[in-house]
Write a protein that holds these residues in place. Sequence first.
Motif, PDB file in Angstrom:
ATOM      1  N   THR A  29       0.855  -1.187   0.000  1.00 56.11           N
ATOM      2  CA  THR A  29       0.000   0.000   0.000  1.00 56.11           C
ATOM      3  C   THR A  29       0.890   1.236   0.000  1.00 56.11           C
ATOM      4  N   TYR A  30       0.397   2.293  -0.632  1.00 50.86           N
ATOM      5  CA  TYR A  30       1.176   3.517  -0.765  1.00 50.86           C
ATOM      6  C   TYR A  30       0.354   4.715  -0.323  1.00 50.86           C
ATOM      7  N   THR A  31       1.035   5.661   0.289  1.00 50.55           N
ATOM      8  CA  THR A  31       0.376   6.882   0.734  1.00 50.55           C
ATOM      9  C   THR A  31       0.066   7.799  -0.434  1.00 50.55           C
ATOM     10  N   LYS A  32       1.009   7.858  -1.382  1.00 44.56           N
ATOM     11  CA  LYS A  32       0.863   8.828  -2.462  1.00 44.56           C
ATOM     12  C   LYS A  32       1.640   8.376  -3.689  1.00 44.56           C
ATOM     13  N   GLU A  33       1.118   8.695  -4.864  1.00 47.27           N
ATOM     14  CA  GLU A  33       1.802   8.443  -6.136  1.00 47.27           C
ATOM     15  C   GLU A  33       2.259   9.780  -6.705  1.00 47.27           C
ATOM     16  N   ILE A  34       3.545   9.881  -7.027  1.00 44.85           N
ATOM     17  CA  ILE A  34       4.083  11.139  -7.519  1.00 44.85           C
ATOM     18  C   ILE A  34       4.837  10.927  -8.836  1.00 44.85           C
ATOM     19  N   SER A  35       4.964  11.981  -9.610  1.00 42.61           N
ATOM     20  CA  SER A  35       5.723  11.932 -10.858  1.00 42.61           C
ATOM     21  C   SER A  35       7.201  12.170 -10.560  1.00 42.61           C
ATOM     22  N   LEU A  36       8.039  12.041 -11.583  1.00 43.30           N
ATOM     23  CA  LEU A  36       9.460  12.332 -11.416  1.00 43.30           C
ATOM     24  C   LEU A  36       9.674  13.781 -10.999  1.00 43.30           C
ATOM     25  N   ALA A  37       8.966  14.701 -11.626  1.00 45.04           N
ATOM     26  CA  ALA A  37       9.109  16.113 -11.274  1.00 45.04           C
ATOM     27  C   ALA A  37       8.624  16.380  -9.857  1.00 45.04           C
ATOM     28  N   GLU A  38       7.534  15.732  -9.466  1.00 46.16           N
ATOM     29  CA  GLU A  38       7.015  15.924  -8.109  1.00 46.16           C
ATOM     30  C   GLU A  38       7.957  15.364  -7.053  1.00 46.16           C
ATOM     31  N   ALA A  39       8.775  14.376  -7.435  1.00 44.16           N
ATOM     32  CA  ALA A  39       9.744  13.814  -6.501  1.00 44.16           C
ATOM     33  C   ALA A  39      10.822  14.825  -6.119  1.00 44.16           C
ATOM     34  N   LEU A  40      10.922  15.928  -6.881  1.00 45.64           N
ATOM     35  CA  LEU A  40      11.899  16.971  -6.601  1.00 45.64           C
ATOM     36  C   LEU A  40      11.319  18.116  -5.776  1.00 45.64           C
ATOM     37  N   ARG A  41      10.054  18.043  -5.438  1.00 53.09           N
ATOM     38  CA  ARG A  41       9.443  19.100  -4.635  1.00 53.09           C
ATOM     39  C   ARG A  41       9.846  18.934  -3.172  1.00 53.09           C
ATOM     40  N   LEU A  42      10.264  20.004  -2.542  1.00 57.02           N
ATOM     41  CA  LEU A  42      10.757  19.932  -1.171  1.00 57.02           C
ATOM     42  C   LEU A  42       9.692  19.412  -0.204  1.00 57.02           C
ATOM     43  N   GLU A  43       8.437  19.773  -0.454  1.00 58.71           N
ATOM     44  CA  GLU A  43       7.388  19.317   0.451  1.00 58.71           C
ATOM     45  C   GLU A  43       7.171  17.806   0.369  1.00 58.71           C
ATOM     46  N   GLU A  44       7.394  17.230  -0.806  1.00 54.63           N
ATOM     47  CA  GLU A  44       7.282  15.780  -0.945  1.00 54.63           C
ATOM     48  C   GLU A  44       8.513  15.085  -0.351  1.00 54.63           C
ATOM     49  N   ILE A  45       9.697  15.656  -0.603  1.00 50.12           N
ATOM     50  CA  ILE A  45      10.925  15.086  -0.044  1.00 50.12           C
ATOM     51  C   ILE A  45      10.853  15.048   1.475  1.00 50.12           C
ATOM     52  N   ALA A  46      10.283  16.095   2.070  1.00 48.99           N
ATOM     53  CA  ALA A  46      10.185  16.160   3.533  1.00 48.99           C
ATOM     54  C   ALA A  46       9.377  15.002   4.097  1.00 48.99           C
ATOM     55  N   VAL A  47       8.412  14.512   3.301  1.00 50.37           N
ATOM     56  CA  VAL A  47       7.578  13.403   3.772  1.00 50.37           C
ATOM     57  C   VAL A  47       8.247  12.066   3.500  1.00 50.37           C
ATOM     58  N   TYR A  48       8.618  11.800   2.241  1.00 51.70           N
ATOM     59  CA  TYR A  48       9.123  10.460   1.934  1.00 51.70           C
ATOM     60  C   TYR A  48      10.517  10.192   2.490  1.00 51.70           C
ATOM     61  N   SER A  49      11.274  11.234   2.828  1.00 50.77           N
ATOM     62  CA  SER A  49      12.604  11.003   3.397  1.00 50.77           C
ATOM     63  C   SER A  49      12.582  10.702   4.888  1.00 50.77           C
ATOM     64  N   LYS A  50      11.413  10.817   5.513  1.00 50.63           N
ATOM     65  CA  LYS A  50      11.316  10.534   6.955  1.00 50.63           C
ATOM     66  C   LYS A  50      11.371   9.048   7.266  1.00 50.63           C
ATOM     67  N   LEU A  51      11.084   8.194   6.276  1.00 49.42           N
ATOM     68  CA  LEU A  51      11.024   6.740   6.471  1.00 49.42           C
ATOM     69  C   LEU A  51       9.981   6.367   7.515  1.00 49.42           C
ATOM     70  N   ALA A  52       8.893   7.109   7.552  1.00 53.76           N
ATOM     71  CA  ALA A  52       7.859   6.865   8.552  1.00 53.76           C
ATOM     72  C   ALA A  52       6.945   5.722   8.131  1.00 53.76           C
ATOM     73  N   THR A  53       6.595   4.864   9.080  1.00 53.46           N
ATOM     74  CA  THR A  53       5.651   3.782   8.816  1.00 53.46           C
ATOM     75  C   THR A  53       4.316   4.359   8.359  1.00 53.46           C
ATOM     76  N   GLY A  54       3.767   3.813   7.287  1.00 52.25           N
ATOM     77  CA  GLY A  54       2.478   4.269   6.781  1.00 52.25           C
ATOM     78  C   GLY A  54       2.571   5.454   5.846  1.00 52.25           C
ATOM     79  N   GLU A  55       3.798   5.856   5.451  1.00 46.40           N
ATOM     80  CA  GLU A  55       3.962   6.977   4.534  1.00 46.40           C
ATOM     81  C   GLU A  55       4.877   6.583   3.375  1.00 46.40           C
ATOM     82  N   LYS A  56       4.537   5.474   2.723  1.00 46.53           N
ATOM     83  CA  LYS A  56       5.346   4.959   1.615  1.00 46.53           C
ATOM     84  C   LYS A  56       4.887   5.590   0.304  1.00 46.53           C
TER      85      LYS A  56
END
Length: 382
Positions: A345-372
């Motif tokens: 299961t995934y929290t969110k689907e993002i594009s390559l360009a969206e993967a460079l947004r700081l707000e998205e990086i702040a979430v997926y770089s936390k390695l938090a359970t339930g935020e894949k």
Amino acid sequence: MGLENDNTGLQLRSLIRNSGELEISLASVPTPEPGPDEVVVRVEASPINPSDLGLLVGAADMSTAKTSGTGDAAVVTAKVPDGAMKAMAARLDESMPVGNEGAGVVIKAGSSDAAQALLGKTVAMIGGAMYAQYRVMKAADCLVLPPGTTPAEGASCFVNPLTALGMVATMRTEGHKALVHTAAASNLGQMLHKICLKDSVGLVNIVRRQEHVDLLKKLGAAHVCNSSAPTFMDDLTEALVATGATVAFDAIGGGSIAGQILTAIEAAANRTAKEYSRYGSTVHKQVYIYGGLDRGPTQFSRTFGMAWGVGGWLLTAFLQKIGFEAAQKLRERVAAEIKTTFASTYTKEISLAEALRLEEIAVYSKLATGEKYLISPNKGLR
């Protein structure tokens, strides 16, 4: 931008400069023509795993991250602490593609029968450089997904499922009867729980929050211990007595959890000891560290006797050890159970360009359970 137009595609790359700066950007790269035994896959889905983040951001301090440019031309930079640069020496000034695994559709095939048979098929794959619109793969390295399986459903076919299966296989090979797993509410942890339930293997799950206890209990887990609870060591010992688990797989790495597990296994073993020994029980206790959610030092209090071991566990080394045929059987099981035992299961689907947004990086770089997160390289470009 697409293969059909100019034979190029976007690819996410990570670069750490000798000056001590991380740079993440998108590059337009040529897609080679497939050889006789190769295929071109249009990558539709690729998960962000902890191992991917290790390459994507390296040792950079992402609190210093900033961005320039927009869309496909955005560039993210962040400072790598001086003390961490030595560990990055082998990759300095080398732009590296990212993404261990993914899934997509075969859009071009080489001349061999094996390659031609994959044309139009939805396949899963592993081998790096998956955060890209297109990937050339050997036909033999593609896992054909069952009919009706989407790329998103098959994107996590390798790292988590094979790691979970590898843990159980290692447990059996080394003569243990049950196992312990930390960070157990993760996608991987839930897969491991399902495997153990289906294969009648005892499992002790360790989590850090009550909501994760509730989640695993709802899934039918018999033994879930909250490391934040004041009764943790007592709860863990009782679960170990009940299951007889003597091997653990630790995703955390740093801190005291590995030592606590060894101590609890020793306490459980001593419940049935017939006589005291100053060297501790003769039961061998083993902890394998396979992740690094805590990058700090691993700490031990030597309260678990002399029959113990701590080591690293890596999926690629495990697969090499068991050989191609055994590994292929594991892959086939994953494909057959991709919508049940190995569903992700995934929290969110993002594009390559969206993967460079700081707000998205702040979430997926936390390695938090339930935020894949799931990267869809061709999102918005079809």
